[in-house]
Design a protein around this motif. Sequence first.
Motif, PDB file in Angstrom:
ATOM      1  N   VAL A  31       0.841  -1.195   0.000  1.00  0.00           N
ATOM      2  CA  VAL A  31       0.000   0.000   0.000  1.00  0.00           C
ATOM      3  C   VAL A  31       0.876   1.244   0.000  1.00  0.00           C
ATOM      4  CG1 VAL A  31      -1.940  -1.105   1.185  1.00  0.00           C
ATOM      5  CG2 VAL A  31      -0.159  -0.019   2.522  1.00  0.00           C
ATOM      6  N   ALA A  46      -1.303   2.048   7.860  1.00  0.00           N
ATOM      7  CA  ALA A  46      -2.094   0.929   7.344  1.00  0.00           C
ATOM      8  C   ALA A  46      -2.744   0.163   8.488  1.00  0.00           C
ATOM      9  CB  ALA A  46      -1.213   0.005   6.506  1.00  0.00           C
ATOM     10  N   THR A  49       3.468   1.446   7.597  1.00  0.00           N
ATOM     11  CA  THR A  49       2.915   0.298   8.320  1.00  0.00           C
ATOM     12  C   THR A  49       1.964   0.776   9.405  1.00  0.00           C
ATOM     13  OG1 THR A  49       4.915  -0.951   7.885  1.00  0.00           O
ATOM     14  CG2 THR A  49       3.524  -1.739   9.681  1.00  0.00           C
ATOM     15  N   TYR A  55       0.968   3.550   2.146  1.00  0.00           N
ATOM     16  CA  TYR A  55       0.919   4.099   3.500  1.00  0.00           C
ATOM     17  C   TYR A  55       2.035   3.463   4.320  1.00  0.00           C
ATOM     18  CZ  TYR A  55      -3.806   5.329   2.025  1.00  0.00           C
ATOM     19  OH  TYR A  55      -4.880   5.814   1.336  1.00  0.00           O
TER      20      TYR A  55
END
Length: 88
Positions: free
Chosen positions: A21, A28, A25, A23
Amino acid sequence: SDLNPCILFLTFHIRPFAVVVDYSTHQAMQMIHSYTPKFNIEDRHRVAIAVEHYEPYIDFDELLRRTTSSDSSFNEPGTIKLEDLKQI
């Protein structure tokens, strides 16, 4: 993509338990934690699809054994009984 070619290969060919993703970690995980699935019993179509998907994975005999045990809901055959464990 800025990802290493090895990571891309693993992501699309090995199917690891990873999500790629845009983002961090932390971001997310916050998004996953705060996500509320939009699912209710009146949505018969989605309920039917969910039942179709999960039913083959449910061992109903084991589920009944664990929920009707007079000892403990998680006693495995041949393991220590709840009363014996309480005495330790």
